[in-house]
Design an enzyme around this catalytic site. Structure first.
Site, PDB file in Angstrom:
ATOM      1  N   ASP A 104       0.803  -1.229   0.000  1.00 20.32           N
ATOM      2  CA  ASP A 104       0.000   0.000   0.000  1.00 20.32           C
ATOM      3  C   ASP A 104       0.835   1.277   0.000  1.00 20.32           C
ATOM      4  OD1 ASP A 104       0.689  -0.424   2.597  1.00 20.32           O
ATOM      5  OD2 ASP A 104      -1.335  -0.223   3.424  1.00 20.32           O
ATOM      6  N   ASP A 128       2.792 -10.342   2.406  1.00 17.21           N
ATOM      7  CA  ASP A 128       1.914 -10.157   3.567  1.00 17.21           C
ATOM      8  C   ASP A 128       0.422 -10.366   3.292  1.00 17.21           C
ATOM      9  OD1 ASP A 128       4.220  -9.498   4.954  1.00 17.21           O
ATOM     10  OD2 ASP A 128       3.929  -7.340   4.726  1.00 17.21           O
ATOM     11  N   MET A 170       6.200 -14.045   9.224  1.00 17.19           N
ATOM     12  CA  MET A 170       6.040 -12.638   8.824  1.00 17.19           C
ATOM     13  C   MET A 170       4.571 -12.318   8.533  1.00 17.19           C
ATOM     14  SD  MET A 170       9.240 -11.600   6.440  1.00 17.19           S
ATOM     15  CE  MET A 170      10.811 -11.116   7.150  1.00 17.19           C
ATOM     16  N   GLU A 224       4.300 -12.130  13.407  1.00 21.66           N
ATOM     17  CA  GLU A 224       5.359 -11.270  13.951  1.00 21.66           C
ATOM     18  C   GLU A 224       4.787 -10.026  14.647  1.00 21.66           C
ATOM     19  OE1 GLU A 224       7.822  -9.626  10.848  1.00 21.66           O
ATOM     20  OE2 GLU A 224       6.111  -8.977   9.670  1.00 21.66           O
ATOM     21  N   ARG A 254      10.749 -14.815   2.319  1.00 20.50           N
ATOM     22  CA  ARG A 254      10.608 -13.929   1.150  1.00 20.50           C
ATOM     23  C   ARG A 254      11.275 -14.497  -0.099  1.00 20.50           C
ATOM     24  NH1 ARG A 254      10.933  -8.347   3.629  1.00 20.50           N
ATOM     25  NH2 ARG A 254      12.625  -7.840   2.205  1.00 20.50           N
TER      26      ARG A 254
END
Ligand code: F6P
Length: 320
Positions: A104, A128, A170, A224, A254
């Site tokens: 975002d 995410d 994460m 997290e 990632r």
């Protein structure tokens, strides 16, 4: 009118970003547009760090993790003076349109440039799964896959030793990686920002599993930024017969070659971004909702982030 498109990746890298760059490039070239790759996100846009892309520049990148253009976080891009420098750099090579791939924060940068007359389209790229206007983001499924592989391995050793594995994943402020991985690995407890952390409840569930259900081992998945997982593992060791062990999966989540879901999503929405620009549309973000590729006004998406997601907490409560 669109003639020359710049493409950049911004924020944390996510597996599938390369597939999106490839789709944008090939789709743009097929429509007769010029394409520039911008290195290191908005930082490269401001610095004029561009490379002209042709068909072969994006060959053999679809299966690679990360982003070959590089990425960066640039809070300074919120300043108008900095945005004006970026626009000057774009006009130097005749770049009139941008496809930005990120979260975002990346969308906000695109929105600011739109207000200054640049055609921009946003694509959701982050592990995410927290972007407005889409059910899934590029990178989410690959990160989920990595977590599931790691947790399956932890389960082998945890089960052999009557332990409780506490695994931190994460997600920033979104609990989807924790929730989905918890469901996929059979976690007894999943702690997410959406539901909050209630230590007394966590402990009573684990004591019940230990003393009443006589569980041989336990698995707790924690999103997290909610709790110190090492301290939680110590408390579990003190209050139950399980030996608590904490694992923070970290940036391994990632990396890796994108799974087909991410390649397909990236390819479909990358092509759609160029289609929108070719139709003279701008200020939109593209996403996947109920298996349809849809475009949403970027401002609306940022202001009223309606996320159409299945209610998996109910399933978790019944199955865990
Ligand atoms: O936004 C992706 C993400 O991996 C988050 O899940 C995490 O909180 C953050 O980035 C980590 O950022 P960095 O790579 O800067 O440490």
């Amino acid at each position: 009118m669109t003639r020359c498109i710049g493409v950049l990746t911004s924020g944390g890298d996510a597996p599938g970003m390369n597939a999106a760059i490839r789709a944008v490039t090939r789709s743009a070239l097929a429509r007769g547009f010029e394409v520039y790759g911008i290195y290191d996100g908005y930082k490269g846009l401001v610095g004029g760090d561009f490379v002209k892309l042709d068909r072969s520049s994006v060959s053999d990148i679809m299966f690679r993790g990360g982003t070959f253009l590089g990425t960066a976080r640039m809070p300074g891009f919120r300043e108008e003076a900095v945005q004006d420098i970026a626009i000057k750099q774009m006009s130097r090579v005749g770049m009139d349109s941008l496809v930005v791939i990120g979260g975002d924060g990346t969308y906000r940068g695109a929105y600011d440039l739109c207000k200054k007359g640049i055609n921009c389209i946003g694509l959701p790229g982050t592990i995410d799964n927290d972007c407005p206007g889409t059910e899934y983001t590029i990178g989410f499924h690959t990160a989920l896959n990595t977590i599931v592989e790691c947790v399956d391995k932890l389960r082998d050793t945890s089960a052999s030793h009557h332990r409780c594995s506490v695994v931190e994943v994460m997600g920033n402020h979104c609990g989807d990686l924790a929730l989905y991985s918890g469901l996929c690995t059979g976690a007894e407890i999943v702690i997410t920002p959406e539901k909050g952390y209630d230590e007394a409840w966590v402990m009573s569930e684990l004591v019940h599993l230990d003393q009443v259900k006589k569980g041989r081992h336990a698995l707790v998945i924690v999103s997290e930024k909610l709790v110190d997982v090492h301290a939680l593992a110590d408390k579990i060791s003190n209050l139950t017969s399980f030996a608590g062990r904490a694992t923070i999966l970290g940036h391994i989540q990632r990396g890796g070659s994108p799974v087909p879901e991410d390649r397909l999503l990236a390819t479909r929405i990358g092509d759609k971004a160029v289609e929108l620009l070719a139709e003279g549309k701008s200020g939109m973000c593209v996403g996947l909702v109920k298996d349809e590729i849809i475009a949403t006004d970027i401002f609306e998406a940022l202001e009223n982030p309606i996320q159409v997601k299945p209610d998996l907490y109910g399933v978790l409560e019944r199955i865990a």
